[in-house]
Motif scaffolding. Structure first.
Motif, PDB file in Angstrom:
ATOM      1  N   ILE A  62       0.961  -1.121   0.022  1.00 18.54           N
ATOM      2  CA  ILE A  62       0.125   0.011  -0.013  1.00 18.54           C
ATOM      3  C   ILE A  62       0.978   1.120  -0.174  1.00 18.54           C
ATOM      4  O   ILE A  62       1.638   1.460   0.927  1.00 18.54           O
ATOM      5  N   PRO A  66      -2.118   5.633  -2.359  1.00 19.37           N
ATOM      6  CA  PRO A  66      -2.575   4.342  -2.354  1.00 19.37           C
ATOM      7  C   PRO A  66      -3.058   4.174  -3.759  1.00 19.37           C
ATOM      8  O   PRO A  66      -3.337   2.884  -4.207  1.00 19.37           O
ATOM      9  N   GLY A 119     -10.306   7.586   0.429  1.00 18.91           N
ATOM     10  CA  GLY A 119     -10.704   6.510   1.425  1.00 18.91           C
ATOM     11  C   GLY A 119     -11.154   5.305   0.770  1.00 18.91           C
ATOM     12  O   GLY A 119     -10.769   4.244   1.100  1.00 18.91           O
ATOM     13  N   LEU A 122      -8.326   3.696  -0.504  1.00 20.70           N
ATOM     14  CA  LEU A 122      -7.660   2.533   0.584  1.00 20.70           C
ATOM     15  C   LEU A 122      -8.394   1.366   0.670  1.00 20.70           C
ATOM     16  O   LEU A 122      -7.914   0.338   0.825  1.00 20.70           O
ATOM     17  N   ASN A 125      -7.460  -0.938  -1.781  1.00 20.92           N
ATOM     18  CA  ASN A 125      -6.142  -1.719  -1.612  1.00 20.92           C
ATOM     19  C   ASN A 125      -6.461  -2.781  -0.535  1.00 20.92           C
ATOM     20  O   ASN A 125      -5.918  -3.791  -0.606  1.00 20.92           O
ATOM     21  N   ALA A 141       2.493  -1.470   4.187  1.00 24.80           N
ATOM     22  CA  ALA A 141       1.851  -0.605   4.158  1.00 24.80           C
ATOM     23  C   ALA A 141       2.271   0.722   4.359  1.00 24.80           C
ATOM     24  O   ALA A 141       2.667   0.963   5.793  1.00 24.80           O
ATOM     25  N   PRO A 144      -1.612   3.342   6.455  1.00 23.88           N
ATOM     26  CA  PRO A 144      -2.912   2.613   5.968  1.00 23.88           C
ATOM     27  C   PRO A 144      -4.366   3.155   6.313  1.00 23.88           C
ATOM     28  O   PRO A 144      -5.342   2.811   5.764  1.00 23.88           O
ATOM     29  N   TRP A 147      -6.261   8.245   5.417  1.00 21.20           N
ATOM     30  CA  TRP A 147      -7.575   8.609   4.640  1.00 21.20           C
ATOM     31  C   TRP A 147      -8.808   8.185   5.026  1.00 21.20           C
ATOM     32  O   TRP A 147      -9.985   8.181   4.198  1.00 21.20           O
ATOM     33  N   TRP A 156      -9.037  -1.928   8.627  1.00 20.13           N
ATOM     34  CA  TRP A 156      -7.422  -2.339   8.588  1.00 20.13           C
ATOM     35  C   TRP A 156      -7.448  -3.396   9.622  1.00 20.13           C
ATOM     36  O   TRP A 156      -6.658  -4.416   9.443  1.00 20.13           O
ATOM     37  N   ASN A 247     -16.136   8.286   4.386  1.00 20.86           N
ATOM     38  CA  ASN A 247     -15.299   8.370   3.053  1.00 20.86           C
ATOM     39  C   ASN A 247     -16.391   8.088   1.954  1.00 20.86           C
ATOM     40  O   ASN A 247     -17.379   7.544   2.088  1.00 20.86           O
ATOM     41  N   TRP A 374      -1.918  14.784   5.172  1.00 23.19           N
ATOM     42  CA  TRP A 374      -1.222  13.831   4.570  1.00 23.19           C
ATOM     43  C   TRP A 374       0.298  14.123   4.128  1.00 23.19           C
ATOM     44  O   TRP A 374       0.740  14.990   3.722  1.00 23.19           O
TER      45      TRP A 374
END
Lengths: 432, 249
Positions: A62, A66, A119, A122, A125, A141, A144, A147, A156, A247, A374
């Motif tokens: 990741i 991403p 988001g 992600l 991913n 990652a 991770p 976002w 996650w 998200n 970020w």
């Protein structure tokens, strides 16, 4: 939640994080802030060395941005490719099941990846990582959950648990202070001086954005997002404003509507601020792309090619922000690397300062920062946003922060707005 | 799913490839458009230039019709917008360059130069939409899967070609993203945002050339850099698919 095989590494700068990722995975990410010469040099170095990598461990990646980990244009291709590593026959229902497992609706399967929110990318991913689990030895990652909205952190956790059960390694590269699933968020430091406030208001007259049906290269149905307020059509706000929401709710699209990138198909959005009712300026989530392939200084010189006075103003704003952050990092030498050398601007933080300075020099009505944290450590992100908000406040420019990490900006914002879905196509903006 | 998509799904890739290849034949070989131009000339009703424009204009309409049927009106308009912008830019710059540096057009009459620029213009407005249609008509994922199953020396070559194909496809995605960035920076799109310095006439011929040339330069390099940026990650992905197919053998 116990995940034994997880190794967490924390870094003070984006550049250190990327360097660690490259070292662990062998995937070289060319530098994007030095201009085209350095970019092609990096690409050349990668092409000369990538075959010499000895470590042949298979792992899922990741990346810090991403979207770069998704090599195919649609989720259905990404996931069927990941599933085909360990299975010859792919069932479409398995793909939809994976999407649903990570909180993505079925229709996201055919939506172009580039039009998904940060988001959602992600989460895709994560779905890809789960699909590849039978084939790989682990996952590396970068940030991770950065976002993700807090209510989605558990995705996650679920993914890491799967990897743990299979005795696969989980290697996470985070930036200092970045939130992670089982960590308690620290209370942010109080501000030494109160943040200057800018009064402004946002008026909505049922703006709607229509995304046309896609028939080519594959079918994806049309969709619509209509924005409305909970009460009056006009919301009175005091800058800095924090804009939150789940998200995929449409925060970034709203920011693009406000800055004139997306024209609403119906209705209107207008801003009344001390700097007039002109358009707002936007710093994207992945701000590096806004350098348009140029170096930091090269970009600044180009946008002010015909206006040396504004170039000078932008330079002064840059120096003001840079000096404040440099003062701050004197007491925190670990954070100093994020700021990079003064002689050659090249770090992500310097790119962000430059893009902000350029925008403030044009005195927009509103400056929108989409996920300003970020790629930055929490302390640096807070200092950057604080300094930007102060500078903007002095110039009577209102600032809107779009972020999932409300805690980071505590004591810094004067108003908050929350976006939430009301049915399939409608989004309600509430002042909270 | 609609009927149109179902038909497209049912069509085998090789048939699609063959049909698109036949349709693009005038661009590759000049046949049969060259033949039609000759026939029109023989009627003595048309000059060679007008005959060329008539035949290629008709062919352009056919290409656009196929794009319309395959991709829909929105995509067609997007492709045409890009094609006409590029064609105008190239033609105007070509004319200017020939004016400034006559050696480029040495030995050619003014009429011949004009006709050459018209040909370039027509080629761009026909073959840009055609190329985008061609590239997006095939799935890079399926191509990579199929090539990875091949044996022998064709496999490596095939994987390189498949990667190149996916990178071409990615260019379209990059342009979409860059267009948003450009619109944010320059809301008027073809004019600079910051141009109000007192006493500076940014629109003076020299400065406007700097702006146009700088913009073209910026777009070319931004497209190349952003298209190439994910290549290391793409290569990793394709090599992983390759290794997985190898281990199954």
């Amino acid at each position: 939640m116990t995940v034994n095989n997880t190794q967490i590494n924390r870094f003070n700068s984006f550049e250190q994080q990327v360097s660690y990722f490259t070292h662990k995975t062998g995937v070289h990410l060319p530098r994007m802030t030095f201009g085209k010469g350095a970019f092609f040099k990096d690409l050349g170095m990668w092409s000369n060395t990538y075959h010499s990598r000895i470590d042949k461990m298979e792992s899922v990646h990741i990346l810090p941005d991403p979207v770069q980990g998704l090599s195919f244009p649609r989720a259905i291709d990404v996931l069927s490719s990941a599933l085909s590593l360990s299975s010859k026959v792919i069932d479409e229902n398995e793909i939809y099941g994976l999407l649903e497992y990570f909180g993505l609706p079925e229709e996201k399967a055919t939506q172009p990846v580039i039009s998904l929110s940060g988001g959602e990318i992600l989460l895709l991913n994560f779905a890809k990582a789960k699909a590849m689990l039978p084939y790989v030895d682990g996952i590396t990652a970068c940030s991770p959950i950065h976002w993700l909205n807090e209510n989605r952190y558990h995705y996650w956790g679920k993914l890491a648990e799967y990897y743990d059960e299979k005795n696969c390694f989980v290697d996470v590269a985070l930036l200092e202070g970045e939130p992670f699933i089982d960590e308690v968020n620290e209370e942010p430091e109080a501000l030494a001086h109160p943040m200057p406030a800018v009064d402004w208001c946002l008026s909505l007259s049922d703006p709607a954005v229509i995304f046309e049906e896609i028939r080519f290269p594959s079918y994806h149905p049309a969709s619509k997002i209509g924005y409305s307020t909970a009460g009056d059509r006009t919301i009175d706000l005091q800058s800095p404003v924090l804009l939150t929401g789940d998200n995929g709710v449409g925060k970034s699209i709203f920011a693009k509507v406000l800055s004139g990138i997306i024209k609403p198909s119906g209705g209107t959005v207008s801003i009344q601020s001390p700097n007039g009712d002109g358009g707002s300026r936007l710093i994207f989530q992945d701000a590096i792309d806004q350098l348009f392939g140029k170096s930091i200084d090269g970009h600044m010189d180009w946008v002010f090619r015909f206006d040396s006075q504004k170039r000078q103003v932008a330079g002064e704003i840059y120096n003001e922000i840079d000096t404040t952050i440099r003062e701050y990092t004197k007491e925190r030498p670990a954070d100093h690397e994020a700021l990079g050398p003064q002689s050659e601007r090249c770090t992500l933080l310097q790119a962000k300062i430059s893009l902000v300075s350029e925008r403030l020099a044009t005195l927009p009505s509103v400056l929108i920062l989409d996920e300003p944290g970020w790629g930055l450590s929490r302390s640096i992100a807070r200092k950057l946003v604080e300094t930007v908000c102060r500078t903007a406040g002095n110039l009577k420019v209102a600032v809107v922060l779009i972020s999932h990490h409300a805690g980071w900006w505590q004591s810094m914002v004067h108003s908050r707005c929350h976006l939430s879905r009301d049915g399939k196509d409608a989004v309600v903006i509430r002042k909270i | 799913m609609n009927k149109h998509t179902d038909i497209k799904k049912a069509m085998p890739w090789w048939l699609k490839f063959l049909l698109l290849l036949i349709f693009g034949l005038p661009g590759i070989s000049g046949w049969p458009t060259g033949l039609f131009v000759l026939h029109l000339q023989k009627t003595d009703l048309f000059t060679p230039e007008i005959a060329f424009i008539c035949v290629w204009g008709t062919y352009a309409c056919c290409v656009w019709m196929v794009v319309l049927l395959s991709a829909g009106i929105n995509k067609l308009l997007t492709y045409l917008g890009a094609a006409f912008t590029l064609a105008l830019t190239v033609s105007i710059l070509g004319a200017l360059m020939r004016g400034f540096f006559p050696i480029i057009a040495a030995g050619m009459s003014k009429e011949a130069i004009s006709f050459k620029l018209i040909r370039i213009f027509i080629n761009i407005i026909v073959f840009l939409p055609y190329s985008v249609l061609f590239i997006n008509s095939f799935s890079a994922k399926r191509l990579i899967d199929n090539v990875a199953q091949l044996g022998g020396r064709y496999r490596t070559v095939g994987l390189h070609l498949a990667l190149a194909f996916r990178v071409f496809q990615h260019t379209g995605e990059v342009v979409f993203n860059l267009f948003e960035i450009w619109t944010e920076e320059y809301p008027e799109k073809i004019l600079p945002r910051n141009k109000n310095e007192l006493g500076v006439r940014w629109y003076s011929p020299v400065k406007i050339l700097v702006w146009v040339w700088g913009s073209i330069h910026a777009w070319i390099f931004a497209c190349i850099i952003h298209t190439f940026e994910p290549i290391p990650a793409m290569v990793e992905e394709i090599e992983r698919i390759n290794r997985a197919q190898n281990s199954e053998r």
